[in-house]
Scaffold this motif. Structure first.
Motif, PDB file in Angstrom:
ATOM      1  N   ALA A  88      33.822  49.003  46.132  1.00 25.78           N
ATOM      2  CA  ALA A  88      35.138  48.366  45.999  1.00 25.78           C
ATOM      3  C   ALA A  88      35.002  46.859  45.810  1.00 25.78           C
ATOM      4  O   ALA A  88      35.673  46.268  44.959  1.00 25.78           O
ATOM      5  CB  ALA A  88      35.999  48.668  47.227  1.00 25.78           C
ATOM      6  N   LEU A  89      34.124  46.227  46.589  1.00 25.97           N
ATOM      7  CA  LEU A  89      33.917  44.787  46.440  1.00 25.97           C
ATOM      8  C   LEU A  89      33.363  44.444  45.063  1.00 25.97           C
ATOM      9  O   LEU A  89      33.804  43.477  44.430  1.00 25.97           O
ATOM     10  CB  LEU A  89      32.960  44.276  47.517  1.00 25.97           C
ATOM     11  CG  LEU A  89      33.552  44.012  48.886  1.00 25.97           C
ATOM     12  CD1 LEU A  89      32.457  43.562  49.848  1.00 25.97           C
ATOM     13  CD2 LEU A  89      34.651  42.987  48.822  1.00 25.97           C
ATOM     14  N   ALA A  90      32.405  45.222  44.596  1.00 28.47           N
ATOM     15  CA  ALA A  90      31.828  44.976  43.269  1.00 28.47           C
ATOM     16  C   ALA A  90      32.881  45.141  42.181  1.00 28.47           C
ATOM     17  O   ALA A  90      32.939  44.350  41.230  1.00 28.47           O
ATOM     18  CB  ALA A  90      30.649  45.921  43.028  1.00 28.47           C
ATOM     19  N   GLY A  91      33.722  46.153  42.302  1.00 23.25           N
ATOM     20  CA  GLY A  91      34.773  46.380  41.317  1.00 23.25           C
ATOM     21  C   GLY A  91      35.804  45.270  41.305  1.00 23.25           C
ATOM     22  O   GLY A  91      36.235  44.816  40.240  1.00 23.25           O
ATOM     23  N   LEU A  92      36.201  44.816  42.493  1.00 24.03           N
ATOM     24  CA  LEU A  92      37.188  43.730  42.560  1.00 24.03           C
ATOM     25  C   LEU A  92      36.592  42.411  42.051  1.00 24.03           C
ATOM     26  O   LEU A  92      37.276  41.642  41.370  1.00 24.03           O
ATOM     27  CB  LEU A  92      37.694  43.568  43.995  1.00 24.03           C
ATOM     28  CG  LEU A  92      38.619  44.665  44.498  1.00 24.03           C
ATOM     29  CD1 LEU A  92      38.895  44.500  45.983  1.00 24.03           C
ATOM     30  CD2 LEU A  92      39.911  44.677  43.710  1.00 24.03           C
ATOM     31  N   ALA A  93      35.324  42.148  42.355  1.00 23.72           N
ATOM     32  CA  ALA A  93      34.677  40.924  41.868  1.00 23.72           C
ATOM     33  C   ALA A  93      34.535  40.960  40.353  1.00 23.72           C
ATOM     34  O   ALA A  93      34.748  39.948  39.679  1.00 23.72           O
ATOM     35  CB  ALA A  93      33.311  40.755  42.532  1.00 23.72           C
ATOM     36  N   ASP A  94      34.187  42.112  39.812  1.00 23.13           N
ATOM     37  CA  ASP A  94      34.057  42.247  38.360  1.00 23.13           C
ATOM     38  C   ASP A  94      35.402  42.051  37.676  1.00 23.13           C
ATOM     39  O   ASP A  94      35.507  41.386  36.653  1.00 23.13           O
ATOM     40  CB  ASP A  94      33.471  43.618  38.014  1.00 23.13           C
ATOM     41  CG  ASP A  94      33.198  43.768  36.540  1.00 23.13           C
ATOM     42  OD1 ASP A  94      32.645  42.836  35.933  1.00 23.13           O
ATOM     43  OD2 ASP A  94      33.550  44.835  35.987  1.00 23.13           O
ATOM     44  N   ARG A  95      36.443  42.611  38.280  1.00 25.35           N
ATOM     45  CA  ARG A  95      37.787  42.461  37.716  1.00 25.35           C
ATOM     46  C   ARG A  95      38.227  40.996  37.743  1.00 25.35           C
ATOM     47  O   ARG A  95      38.805  40.486  36.786  1.00 25.35           O
ATOM     48  CB  ARG A  95      38.759  43.332  38.496  1.00 25.35           C
ATOM     49  CG  ARG A  95      40.173  43.269  37.998  1.00 25.35           C
ATOM     50  CD  ARG A  95      41.079  44.107  38.871  1.00 25.35           C
ATOM     51  NE  ARG A  95      42.453  43.869  38.541  1.00 25.35           N
ATOM     52  CZ  ARG A  95      43.289  44.799  38.160  1.00 25.35           C
ATOM     53  NH1 ARG A  95      42.882  46.048  38.064  1.00 25.35           N
ATOM     54  NH2 ARG A  95      44.541  44.512  37.880  1.00 25.35           N
ATOM     55  N   ALA A  96      37.926  40.295  38.845  1.00 18.77           N
ATOM     56  CA  ALA A  96      38.286  38.881  38.954  1.00 18.77           C
ATOM     57  C   ALA A  96      37.503  38.038  37.947  1.00 18.77           C
ATOM     58  O   ALA A  96      38.053  37.105  37.351  1.00 18.77           O
ATOM     59  CB  ALA A  96      38.037  38.379  40.371  1.00 18.77           C
ATOM     60  N   ALA A  97      36.234  38.372  37.741  1.00 21.11           N
ATOM     61  CA  ALA A  97      35.419  37.619  36.777  1.00 21.11           C
ATOM     62  C   ALA A  97      35.940  37.837  35.356  1.00 21.11           C
ATOM     63  O   ALA A  97      35.990  36.883  34.564  1.00 21.11           O
ATOM     64  CB  ALA A  97      33.962  38.047  36.888  1.00 21.11           C
ATOM     65  N   ARG A  98      36.326  39.064  35.043  1.00 18.66           N
ATOM     66  CA  ARG A  98      36.866  39.332  33.699  1.00 18.66           C
ATOM     67  C   ARG A  98      38.203  38.614  33.493  1.00 18.66           C
ATOM     68  O   ARG A  98      38.483  38.111  32.416  1.00 18.66           O
ATOM     69  CB  ARG A  98      37.045  40.838  33.485  1.00 18.66           C
ATOM     70  CG  ARG A  98      35.740  41.531  33.124  1.00 18.66           C
ATOM     71  CD  ARG A  98      35.964  42.982  32.796  1.00 18.66           C
ATOM     72  NE  ARG A  98      36.127  43.686  34.075  1.00 18.66           N
ATOM     73  CZ  ARG A  98      36.974  44.678  34.289  1.00 18.66           C
ATOM     74  NH1 ARG A  98      37.757  45.107  33.337  1.00 18.66           N
ATOM     75  NH2 ARG A  98      37.055  45.259  35.465  1.00 18.66           N
ATOM     76  N   ALA A  99      39.022  38.539  34.534  1.00 18.83           N
ATOM     77  CA  ALA A  99      40.305  37.850  34.428  1.00 18.83           C
ATOM     78  C   ALA A  99      40.100  36.349  34.233  1.00 18.83           C
ATOM     79  O   ALA A  99      40.787  35.707  33.435  1.00 18.83           O
ATOM     80  CB  ALA A  99      41.152  38.119  35.670  1.00 18.83           C
ATOM     81  N   ALA A 100      39.146  35.787  34.955  1.00 21.09           N
ATOM     82  CA  ALA A 100      38.861  34.359  34.831  1.00 21.09           C
ATOM     83  C   ALA A 100      38.271  34.057  33.460  1.00 21.09           C
ATOM     84  O   ALA A 100      38.582  33.023  32.851  1.00 21.09           O
ATOM     85  CB  ALA A 100      37.913  33.910  35.928  1.00 21.09           C
ATOM     86  N   GLU A 101      37.438  34.956  32.962  1.00 17.20           N
ATOM     87  CA  GLU A 101      36.811  34.772  31.656  1.00 17.20           C
ATOM     88  C   GLU A 101      37.850  34.838  30.530  1.00 17.20           C
ATOM     89  O   GLU A 101      37.830  34.042  29.594  1.00 17.20           O
ATOM     90  CB  GLU A 101      35.752  35.845  31.446  1.00 17.20           C
ATOM     91  CG  GLU A 101      34.939  35.696  30.206  1.00 17.20           C
ATOM     92  CD  GLU A 101      33.888  36.778  30.134  1.00 17.20           C
ATOM     93  OE1 GLU A 101      34.049  37.715  29.321  1.00 17.20           O
ATOM     94  OE2 GLU A 101      32.915  36.701  30.893  1.00 17.20           O
ATOM     95  N   SER A 102      38.770  35.763  30.656  1.00 11.80           N
ATOM     96  CA  SER A 102      39.792  35.898  29.603  1.00 11.80           C
ATOM     97  C   SER A 102      40.789  34.742  29.643  1.00 11.80           C
ATOM     98  O   SER A 102      41.304  34.335  28.613  1.00 11.80           O
ATOM     99  CB  SER A 102      40.514  37.228  29.731  1.00 11.80           C
ATOM    100  OG  SER A 102      41.279  37.262  30.903  1.00 11.80           O
ATOM    101  N   SER A 103      41.077  34.192  30.811  1.00  9.07           N
ATOM    102  CA  SER A 103      42.008  33.066  30.885  1.00  9.07           C
ATOM    103  C   SER A 103      41.365  31.779  30.405  1.00  9.07           C
ATOM    104  O   SER A 103      42.045  30.907  29.868  1.00  9.07           O
ATOM    105  CB  SER A 103      42.538  32.894  32.314  1.00  9.07           C
ATOM    106  OG  SER A 103      41.495  32.480  33.160  1.00  9.07           O
ATOM    107  N   SER A 104      40.044  31.625  30.575  1.00  6.46           N
ATOM    108  CA  SER A 104      39.372  30.418  30.096  1.00  6.46           C
ATOM    109  C   SER A 104      39.108  30.471  28.599  1.00  6.46           C
ATOM    110  O   SER A 104      38.904  29.439  27.976  1.00  6.46           O
ATOM    111  CB  SER A 104      38.059  30.218  30.849  1.00  6.46           C
ATOM    112  OG  SER A 104      37.145  31.235  30.519  1.00  6.46           O
ATOM    113  N   ALA A 105      39.132  31.657  28.003  1.00  9.74           N
ATOM    114  CA  ALA A 105      38.891  31.802  26.576  1.00  9.74           C
ATOM    115  C   ALA A 105      40.121  31.396  25.759  1.00  9.74           C
ATOM    116  O   ALA A 105      40.031  31.176  24.565  1.00  9.74           O
ATOM    117  CB  ALA A 105      38.509  33.242  26.246  1.00  9.74           C
ATOM    118  N   ARG A 106      41.251  31.305  26.397  1.00  8.21           N
ATOM    119  CA  ARG A 106      42.491  30.973  25.690  1.00  8.21           C
ATOM    120  C   ARG A 106      42.576  29.542  25.385  1.00  8.21           C
ATOM    121  O   ARG A 106      42.393  28.563  25.460  1.00  8.21           O
ATOM    122  CB  ARG A 106      43.705  31.384  26.510  1.00  8.21           C
ATOM    123  CG  ARG A 106      43.808  32.860  26.597  1.00  8.21           C
ATOM    124  CD  ARG A 106      45.021  33.231  27.378  1.00  8.21           C
ATOM    125  NE  ARG A 106      45.008  34.672  27.592  1.00  8.21           N
ATOM    126  CZ  ARG A 106      45.930  35.298  28.250  1.00  8.21           C
ATOM    127  NH1 ARG A 106      46.932  34.657  28.765  1.00  8.21           N
ATOM    128  NH2 ARG A 106      45.880  36.578  28.406  1.00  8.21           N
TER     129      ARG A 106
END
Length: 106
Positions: A88-106
């Motif tokens: 669960a921790l790995a999944g939530l961390a991965d989801r947060a990293a993908r969200a941060a990556e997609s917001s910085s790409a904009r």
């Protein structure tokens, strides 16, 4: 039986946010051994309801005579809970990293 509320909360949040798909084997191990830990009969509020649980049948198996107390299964249940907590921790961390990556790409 004492189970970490933080671990249960993180697992619930990861499941609710669909951040991870938990391995069925670990879920089965955790739930199965948690039910065995409850003992031979279901107790609610300290009152024995005389509803038999799986340990009632397993307690009569000769090979399981050494495990005469159902609370010994709590260690295996905690191992399963720890594995689910890590997933669960790995999944939530991965989801947060993908969200941060997609917001910085904009």
């Amino acid at each position: 039986m004492s189970v970490s509320l933080v671990a249960l909360a993180v697992i619930a949040v990861a499941r609710w946010r669909r951040a991870v798909r938990f391995p069925a084997s670990w879920v089965g191990i955790t739930v199965g051994f948690a039910v065995l830990t409850l003992g031979p009969f279901l107790s609610v509020g300290g009152i024995n309801t005389h509803v038999p649980l799986p340990w009632y049948l397993l307690g009569h198996v000769p090979l399981l005579g050494a495990a005469s107390t159902p609370t010994r299964f709590a260690a295996v249940m905690m191992l399963g809970l720890t594995a689910l907590f890590g997933v669960a921790l790995a999944g939530l961390a991965d989801r947060a990293a993908r969200a941060a990556e997609s917001s910085s790409a904009r």
